[in-house]
Every structure is written in structure tokens, then in C-alpha cells.
Motif scaffolding. Structure first.
Motif, PDB file in Angstrom:
ATOM      1  N   PHE A 233       9.441  -5.336  -9.618  1.00 11.31           N
ATOM      2  CA  PHE A 233       9.462  -4.544  -8.376  1.00 11.31           C
ATOM      3  C   PHE A 233       8.194  -3.687  -8.285  1.00 11.31           C
ATOM      4  O   PHE A 233       7.467  -3.718  -7.290  1.00 11.31           O
ATOM      5  CB  PHE A 233      10.702  -3.654  -8.349  1.00 11.31           C
ATOM      6  CG  PHE A 233      10.856  -2.840  -7.090  1.00 11.31           C
ATOM      7  CD1 PHE A 233      11.375  -3.409  -5.935  1.00 11.31           C
ATOM      8  CD2 PHE A 233      10.481  -1.507  -7.055  1.00 11.31           C
ATOM      9  CE1 PHE A 233      11.513  -2.657  -4.773  1.00 11.31           C
ATOM     10  CE2 PHE A 233      10.617  -0.753  -5.895  1.00 11.31           C
ATOM     11  CZ  PHE A 233      11.137  -1.328  -4.749  1.00 11.31           C
TER      12      PHE A 233
ATOM     13  N   LEU B 169       3.884  -4.200  -6.460  1.00 11.83           N
ATOM     14  CA  LEU B 169       3.402  -3.186  -5.519  1.00 11.83           C
ATOM     15  C   LEU B 169       2.030  -2.627  -5.869  1.00 11.83           C
ATOM     16  O   LEU B 169       1.362  -2.035  -5.034  1.00 11.83           O
ATOM     17  CB  LEU B 169       4.411  -2.023  -5.444  1.00 11.83           C
ATOM     18  CG  LEU B 169       5.740  -2.333  -4.747  1.00 11.83           C
ATOM     19  CD1 LEU B 169       6.695  -1.144  -4.835  1.00 11.83           C
ATOM     20  CD2 LEU B 169       5.505  -2.693  -3.281  1.00 11.83           C
TER      21      LEU B 169
ATOM     22  N   PRO C 265      -8.322   0.236   1.152  1.00 12.50           N
ATOM     23  CA  PRO C 265      -6.998  -0.390   1.183  1.00 12.50           C
ATOM     24  C   PRO C 265      -6.392  -0.514  -0.224  1.00 12.50           C
ATOM     25  O   PRO C 265      -7.101  -0.866  -1.166  1.00 12.50           O
ATOM     26  CB  PRO C 265      -7.271  -1.786   1.754  1.00 12.50           C
ATOM     27  CG  PRO C 265      -8.654  -1.749   2.297  1.00 12.50           C
ATOM     28  CD  PRO C 265      -9.381  -0.673   1.579  1.00 12.50           C
ATOM     29  N   MET C 266      -5.137  -0.202  -0.343  1.00  9.13           N
ATOM     30  CA  MET C 266      -4.431  -0.392  -1.616  1.00  9.13           C
ATOM     31  C   MET C 266      -3.103  -1.098  -1.356  1.00  9.13           C
ATOM     32  O   MET C 266      -2.040  -0.608  -1.739  1.00  9.13           O
ATOM     33  CB  MET C 266      -4.163   0.952  -2.292  1.00  9.13           C
ATOM     34  CG  MET C 266      -5.428   1.665  -2.721  1.00  9.13           C
ATOM     35  SD  MET C 266      -5.088   3.231  -3.527  1.00  9.13           S
ATOM     36  CE  MET C 266      -6.760   3.825  -3.787  1.00  9.13           C
ATOM     37  N   PRO C 267      -3.145  -2.230  -0.686  1.00  7.75           N
ATOM     38  CA  PRO C 267      -1.886  -2.918  -0.380  1.00  7.75           C
ATOM     39  C   PRO C 267      -1.277  -3.530  -1.634  1.00  7.75           C
ATOM     40  O   PRO C 267      -1.991  -3.785  -2.610  1.00  7.75           O
ATOM     41  CB  PRO C 267      -2.312  -4.006   0.607  1.00  7.75           C
ATOM     42  CG  PRO C 267      -3.740  -4.254   0.311  1.00  7.75           C
ATOM     43  CD  PRO C 267      -4.315  -2.963  -0.184  1.00  7.75           C
TER      44      PRO C 267
ATOM     45  N   HIS D  91       7.519  -0.305  14.248  1.00  7.13           N
ATOM     46  CA  HIS D  91       6.308  -1.109  14.062  1.00  7.13           C
ATOM     47  C   HIS D  91       6.358  -2.476  14.746  1.00  7.13           C
ATOM     48  O   HIS D  91       5.419  -3.252  14.628  1.00  7.13           O
ATOM     49  CB  HIS D  91       6.050  -1.332  12.559  1.00  7.13           C
ATOM     50  CG  HIS D  91       6.007  -0.064  11.773  1.00  7.13           C
ATOM     51  ND1 HIS D  91       5.272   1.026  12.163  1.00  7.13           N
ATOM     52  CD2 HIS D  91       6.627   0.305  10.619  1.00  7.13           C
ATOM     53  CE1 HIS D  91       5.431   2.008  11.293  1.00  7.13           C
ATOM     54  NE2 HIS D  91       6.256   1.604  10.356  1.00  7.13           N
TER      55      HIS D  91
ATOM     56  N   LEU E 146       8.899  -5.956   2.425  1.00  8.46           N
ATOM     57  CA  LEU E 146       8.854  -4.747   1.603  1.00  8.46           C
ATOM     58  C   LEU E 146       9.838  -3.706   2.128  1.00  8.46           C
ATOM     59  O   LEU E 146      10.500  -3.019   1.355  1.00  8.46           O
ATOM     60  CB  LEU E 146       7.434  -4.163   1.579  1.00  8.46           C
ATOM     61  CG  LEU E 146       7.269  -2.861   0.814  1.00  8.46           C
ATOM     62  CD1 LEU E 146       7.727  -2.989  -0.633  1.00  8.46           C
ATOM     63  CD2 LEU E 146       5.813  -2.387   0.852  1.00  8.46           C
TER      64      LEU E 146
ATOM     65  N   SER F   5      12.886  -2.191   0.088  1.00 11.63           N
ATOM     66  CA  SER F   5      12.956  -0.740  -0.075  1.00 11.63           C
ATOM     67  C   SER F   5      14.311  -0.224   0.405  1.00 11.63           C
ATOM     68  O   SER F   5      14.912   0.659  -0.213  1.00 11.63           O
ATOM     69  CB  SER F   5      11.835  -0.060   0.715  1.00 11.63           C
ATOM     70  OG  SER F   5      10.583  -0.606   0.378  1.00 11.63           O
TER      71      SER F   5
ATOM     72  N   THR G 139       7.346   7.205   4.693  1.00 12.50           N
ATOM     73  CA  THR G 139       6.291   6.977   5.684  1.00 12.50           C
ATOM     74  C   THR G 139       5.817   8.318   6.247  1.00 12.50           C
ATOM     75  O   THR G 139       4.768   8.824   5.855  1.00 12.50           O
ATOM     76  CB  THR G 139       6.790   6.052   6.804  1.00 12.50           C
ATOM     77  OG1 THR G 139       7.995   6.585   7.370  1.00 12.50           O
ATOM     78  CG2 THR G 139       7.079   4.673   6.273  1.00 12.50           C
TER      79      THR G 139
ATOM     80  N   ASN H 248       2.995  10.807   4.321  1.00 14.59           N
ATOM     81  CA  ASN H 248       1.709  10.866   5.018  1.00 14.59           C
ATOM     82  C   ASN H 248       1.381  12.278   5.489  1.00 14.59           C
ATOM     83  O   ASN H 248       0.233  12.707   5.454  1.00 14.59           O
ATOM     84  CB  ASN H 248       1.704   9.906   6.224  1.00 14.59           C
ATOM     85  CG  ASN H 248       1.707   8.458   5.761  1.00 14.59           C
ATOM     86  OD1 ASN H 248       1.322   8.166   4.637  1.00 14.59           O
ATOM     87  ND2 ASN H 248       2.150   7.555   6.615  1.00 14.59           N
TER      88      ASN H 248
ATOM     89  N   LEU I  64       4.244   4.438  -5.667  1.00 14.62           N
ATOM     90  CA  LEU I  64       5.240   3.407  -5.378  1.00 14.62           C
ATOM     91  C   LEU I  64       6.530   4.019  -4.817  1.00 14.62           C
ATOM     92  O   LEU I  64       7.599   3.435  -4.875  1.00 14.62           O
ATOM     93  CB  LEU I  64       5.527   2.587  -6.641  1.00 14.62           C
ATOM     94  CG  LEU I  64       4.283   2.113  -7.416  1.00 14.62           C
ATOM     95  CD1 LEU I  64       4.682   1.270  -8.613  1.00 14.62           C
ATOM     96  CD2 LEU I  64       3.331   1.341  -6.518  1.00 14.62           C
ATOM     97  N   ASP I  65       6.424   5.239  -4.328  1.00 17.47           N
ATOM     98  CA  ASP I  65       7.531   5.941  -3.665  1.00 17.47           C
ATOM     99  C   ASP I  65       8.730   6.209  -4.572  1.00 17.47           C
ATOM    100  O   ASP I  65       9.884   6.045  -4.166  1.00 17.47           O
ATOM    101  CB  ASP I  65       7.962   5.186  -2.401  1.00 17.47           C
ATOM    102  CG  ASP I  65       6.906   5.282  -1.307  1.00 17.47           C
ATOM    103  OD1 ASP I  65       6.416   6.393  -1.057  1.00 17.47           O
ATOM    104  OD2 ASP I  65       6.550   4.246  -0.725  1.00 17.47           O
TER     105      ASP I  65
ATOM    106  N   ILE J  56      12.191   7.323  -2.560  1.00 16.45           N
ATOM    107  CA  ILE J  56      13.413   6.516  -2.613  1.00 16.45           C
ATOM    108  C   ILE J  56      14.418   7.095  -3.611  1.00 16.45           C
ATOM    109  O   ILE J  56      15.572   7.334  -3.273  1.00 16.45           O
ATOM    110  CB  ILE J  56      13.073   5.048  -2.949  1.00 16.45           C
ATOM    111  CG1 ILE J  56      12.324   4.436  -1.762  1.00 16.45           C
ATOM    112  CG2 ILE J  56      14.342   4.249  -3.263  1.00 16.45           C
ATOM    113  CD1 ILE J  56      11.956   2.987  -1.910  1.00 16.45           C
TER     114      ILE J  56
END
Lengths: 112, 449
Positions: B66, B70, B234-236, B295, B301, B305, B342, B346, B354-355, B359
Motif C-alpha cells: 500500500f 505510493l 511532481p511526486m505522484p 474532480h 487511489l 483510500s 485534500t 493543502n 502518504l496521509d 486517514i
């Protein structure tokens, strides 16, 4: 001799290959490439973070043909790779000074 | 040299804590009765053994995949290594002293030394006495929770923390945060347990596992700082396929986590199993709907999540609410955690990579509070607000949240400050740019010739 480089959509590859084969083109080199023209890239979102992806995946075909066959090859690509939408790709044609078949050492049109 | 320092630090900590708790144990008197005793029944034993294995599966491969998917591809092995190494280190720590500090002693606030080195848990050689088997099942089942909890924190400092510091931090955090909170809630004598003055329901670890790790994760993210280039480049995620597989393994493993927390193969386990499944399903739907609306399309994802958020939220409530109420909890978690990961992240600009907080922290807090709202007497719990109209149980839940968060924040902050001054928290900039796989472990995740 001419070298034809065609940037086309992935899903058009088989169709274009078949058309070229039918037109008597005996060989080609294909590679996965990324780039952008007018189509530009796209946006991706991962948990709220937005990323702009500039490069769109495409397929590049490289074909070397005799001067006589060049137009046939270009026509075959034009008719089969076209969808009419932005992102169909481009064809680049250039003069090629020499080609050599490694196995036999033949050069010029004999090597194709 | 580095490894010698790590070993010395670990051993010193264990010895210091042992000495401290020995003195404490003498003050508080006799060892307590073993907690959460499972009746010696082959069905129950079989079920608890399976559940223990399922919970271990959550750390690796579950969490490893998991989280691994990410991060960027130069860091996948570092994340997986953290998970696997914690399986080793935390297990040994649990056997040496962790279990004792969590379940030993009779103090409401801190565990004891009764079970150091598994004393009293292993067979003593007397024939016909199989009582030790019950304790051994509790030991191994609970040990799996001790492994995964610091593993969850790794999501906050992924891609930039020194591996040796991570090891020392996880060991100390386990003993100084996990064990006390576990003792408060589950030891039988803890001040938040059923025998305590503020009985807070935490069926399978909403407080002990998710709030403690989630809040600590936020402290880690704030103190260690953002990844180089965060916000500019970018860090996708590099492989959401892994993340999806990891989610699926977590979901299945969670049945062991929650249904196993019943302690037996009984009706409570069935209720927890079904409630868990429905909450995860509702979490998927809720997060996906949020993305669809905000969105324009639902993402994989997001669905993954949402599933984890729903699972986190139902964890404290799994044995106190019915499955239909589990849907409400899962749905609430999907919506609230979506905003936490989100908008809130932000807005405040912290790099919880990785939140882990978004979460586990937020989902755990939401679940703990909602347990006080929805708990029902039909399942053997004290009725919550909806059933009784009283907010007393909800208040107990809030108290448990605040106490756990406070301990986690203070101890994590102090630990990180000390480790920053002695070992350093973060890899060098050059190492971070090259990736932790090569610089911390000398290997690459992907070698294509």
C-alpha cells in the motif's frame, strides 16, 4: 533513399503496419516514445494534489525506403493513422545517405 | 559504527525502562490476572491463530505494498524494508518487554514487569496445566498490533527519514506511547478500560492503534519537514497497482484485526466481521462519490483510500455497533478523511507524505467519537447517545481521544527532538535526491537490463 519517421497513436500501430506491408515495405523499427504537439498533455490528481503531465505516449515508426517507395509508404500511413482528431501525430521524411546490411555488407537499395 | 549505536541505544532503553518499571511494580503489588482470556476451545484457538496471521499479513505484504506503491520508485524498498524490519524488531521487543509493559501490572496508568521475557506466558513444565496457552494467544495476537502501529507512522516521514533513526524511534515510541495507551484501554486495570473510571470503547484499536499512530505521524511530518521539492515538482505515486493489491490485503487482514478482537469465534466476532466489511465498502463509495463530484471522476487511489478510512473508522466500534451502523461510520469516514487528505493538508501545507494522519488519525478520532454516539446495549456495550440520549459514553470517548493524542504528541515531540540532536532525523539532501533504496539499503527496487 529516404528515412520516414512517423509518430502515431498506439492503437493505430497494427493497422499502419499491415498497410505498409501491403504496400511492399519490408521492414520497420518501432519504439514507444513520449512527446507533445498541439495535443498537449493532461492533468492527473492524486489525493487532491494535481500534476500536469506534458508528455503524451505515442509510437514512433522508423522506415527506410527507396525514393520510389517513399510516397506509397507516406500514403499508407496517412490513410490508416488518421482519426481526424488532434493528436494523430506527424510524419518526418529525410534524405538518407547510406544504408548497410550487416550480414552481407550490401549497401544502398540492395540493403533494404 | 552506526549499527553499534543503534544496538546500544535499544538495549539501554530496554534496561532503563525495565529498571523503572521494576521499581514501580514493587509499589503496586501483585501481578494482575491475565487480560482477555480466551476459553481453551479448539475452535477459538483456531480462530485466534488465523486472526493473528491475518493481522501480520496487514503489515507485509499489506501495508508494504500500500505504502510502497505510493512513494516514488527510488524509495519503494525503503518503505518495504521499514515494514519488514518492524516485523522483526517489534516482535522481539514485544517478547522481551513490550507485552509486559502493555498488559502487566495493575496500575491504571502504566504496565508492569510481570511478563518480562515472556515470564508467565510460556509453559512452566507442570503437566496438565494448559492455562498458559490462553495467554500465549493473547501475546501473539496483540503482538501483531504492536508491529503494525509504528508501521503506520512510516507513511508520514516516507522518502526522507534515516533508517537507523526510524528503528530507534519506532522502538521507543512502541514502549513509551503504544504500551501505555494499550495498558489504559485493554489491560483490564487501565483507567480507560471497563474497570476504569472513564470506560472508553475501543474494540480493536481505534485509540490504541490509529489515533496514537496517526497523531504521532502528524508530529513527525511537522518536525522532519517537507520532502525536497515538495510543492514544486511532481511526486505522484509510482505504482498504484501495488497500492490496490496492498489495500485488498489490508481489507482482508482487517477481518483478523477487528473480528479477532472479539477474542473468540463467537457472535461478537461475526458482528465485528460484518460491520467491518460494510464500513470498508461504504468508505469506498463515499470517497469515490466525493471525487466524482469534486474532480469529475473517481480514482482507484481514492477508492483504496476510502476503504482504509472506513476500516479505520469502524475499528473502535466493530463490537459495539450493528453492521448497518457500520455503513454510516464507513460513509462518514470516506467523506471526512477525503477532506482531511485534500483540503486540510493543502491548507496547512504539511507534508504527511502518504496521509498517515489524514486517514489513521482523523479516521480513528472520528470512529472513537462515533462509537460513543452509536454504541448499543444489544451488543453488550453501554448505550451511546442515540440509544440513551446521554452523552456520558460519548464524553468518555472524547476523553480517550484527547488523552491518547496528548500522550502521543508530547512523547513523539520529545523523542524526535532528542533523536534529531543525537542521530539526526533526515538523510542528507544528496541521499534524498538519489533515493533511500540505494543510499540506505544499497539496493534498487527495479533493475532493468
Amino acid at each position: 533513399m529516404k528515412k520516414i519517421e512517423a509518430i502515431i497513436r498506439h492503437f493505430k500501430l497494427e493497422e499502419v503496419k499491415d498497410a505498409l506491408t501491403e504496400a511492399g515495405i519490408s521492414g520497420m523499427t518501432v519504439s514507444e516514445v513520449k512527446g507533445f504537439g498541439r495535443q498537449k498533455g493532461h492533468k492527473e490528481q492524486y489525493r487532491g494534489a494535481e500534476y500536469t503531465v506534458d508528455f503524451v505516449p505515442k509510437v514512433k515508426m522508423e522506415i527506410v525506403v527507396s525514393d520510389e517507395d517513399a510516397q506509397k509508404a507516406i500514403d499508407a500511413i496517412l490513410t490508416t493513422a488518421r482519426t481526424g482528431q488532434i493528436g494523430d501525430g506527424k510524419i518526418f521524411i529525410s534524405e538518407l545517405s547510406e544504408a548497410v546490411r550487416i550480414r552481407t555488407g550490401e549497401t544502398g537499395g540492395e540493403s533494404l | 559504527m552506526k549499527s553499534q549505536f543503534v544496538t546500544a541505544a535499544l538495549l539501554t532503553t530496554v534496561l532503563l525502562l525495565s529498571v523503572g518499571n521494576s521499581a514501580f511494580a514493587e509499589e503496586i503489588g501483585d501481578p494482575p490476572e491475565p487480560a482477555a482470556v480466551v476459553e481453551l476451545d479448539s475452535g477459538n484457538i483456531a480462530w485466534m491463530l488465523i486472526c493473528s496471521a491475518l493481522v501480520l499479513m496487514m503489515t507485509a505484504p499489506g501495508l508494504a505494498l500500500f505504502y510502497g506503491g505510493l512513494v516514488r520508485k527510488k524509495n519503494i524498498l525503503s518503505v518495504m524494508m521499514q515494514c519488514v524490519f518492524l516485523m522483526g524488531m517489534m516482535t522481539i521487543l514485544w517478547a522481551v518487554c513490550g507485552y509486559s509493559f502493555a498488559f502487566g501490572g495493575s496500575s491504571p496508568y502504566i504496565g508492569g514487569t510481570d511478563y518480562l521475557f515472556m515470564k508467565g506466558i510460556l509453559p512452566d513444565g507442570q503437566s496438565g496445566d494448559q492455562a498458559w496457552a490462553n495467554e500465549l494467544i493473547t501475546f501473539v495476537f496483540q503482538g501483531m498490533f504492536f508491529i503494525i502501529t509504528p508501521g503506520l507512522i512510516c507513511g508520514a516521514f516516507a522518502e526522507r527519514m534515516k533508517f537507523n533513526t526510524m528503528c530507534v524511534f519506532s522502538a521507543l515510541w512502541g514502549l513509551l506511547v503504544y504500551c501505555p495507551v494499550c495498558h489504559w484501554v485493554w489491560s483490564g486495570s487501565g483507567w480507560l478500560s471497563s474497570a476504569g473510571s472513564f470506560h472508553a470503547y475501543d474494540f480493536a484499536g481505534g485509540t490504541v492503534v490509529h489515533i496514537s499512530s496517526g497523531v504521532s505521524a502528524l508530529v513527525c511530518a511537522l518536525l522532519i519537514g517537507k520532502r525536497l521539492g515538495y510543492g514544486q515538482e511532481p511526486m505522484p505515486p509510482h505504482n498504484l497497482t501495488y497500492t490496490c493489491i496492498g489495500t485488498a490485503l489490508l481489507w482482508v487482514g482487517w477481518f483478523g484485526f477487528n473480528a479477532g478482537s472479539a477474542g473468540a469465534a463467537d457472535a461478537a466476532a461475526v458482528n465485528a466481521f460484518v460491520a467491518t466489511h460494510l464500513a470498508a465498502a461504504a468508505g469506498v463509495i463515499a470517497w469515490s462519490i466525493m471525487e466524482w463530484v469534486k474532480h469529475g471522476h473517481p480514482s482507484l487511489l481514492g477508492a483504496c483510500s476510502g476503504a482504509v478510512a472506513g476500516l479505520v473508522c469502524i475499528t473502535p466500534a466493530a463490537g459495539a455497533v450493528n453492521p448497518m451502523q457500520g455503513i454510516i461510520l464507513g460513509f462518514a469516514a470516506g467523506v471526512v478523511c477525503f477532506y482531511a487528505c485534500t483540503s486540510v493538508k493543502n491548507k496547512f501545507g504539511y507534508d504527511d507524505s502518504l496521509d498517515a494522519f489524514g486517514i489513521h488519525g482523523i479516521g480513528g478520532i472520528l470512529g472513537a467519537v462515533l462509537t460513543g454516539v452509536f454504541a448499543t446495549e444489544k451488543l453488550g456495550a453501554t448505550g451511546g447517545f442515540i440509544e440513551t440520549g446521554s452523552i456520558s459514553q460519548t464524553m468518555n470517548q472524547v476523553i480517550s481521544v484527547v488523552a491518547t493524542a496528548a500522550l502521543a504528541i508530547v512523547v513523539t515531540f520529545i523523542l524526535l527532538k532528542i533523536l534529531d540532536a543525537t542521530m539526526g532525523l533526515r538523510v542528507a539532501q544528496e541521499e534524498e535526491l538519489r533515493g533511500l533504496d540505494v543510499t540506505q539499503h544499497g539496493e534498487e527496487g527495479y533493475i532493468f537490463l
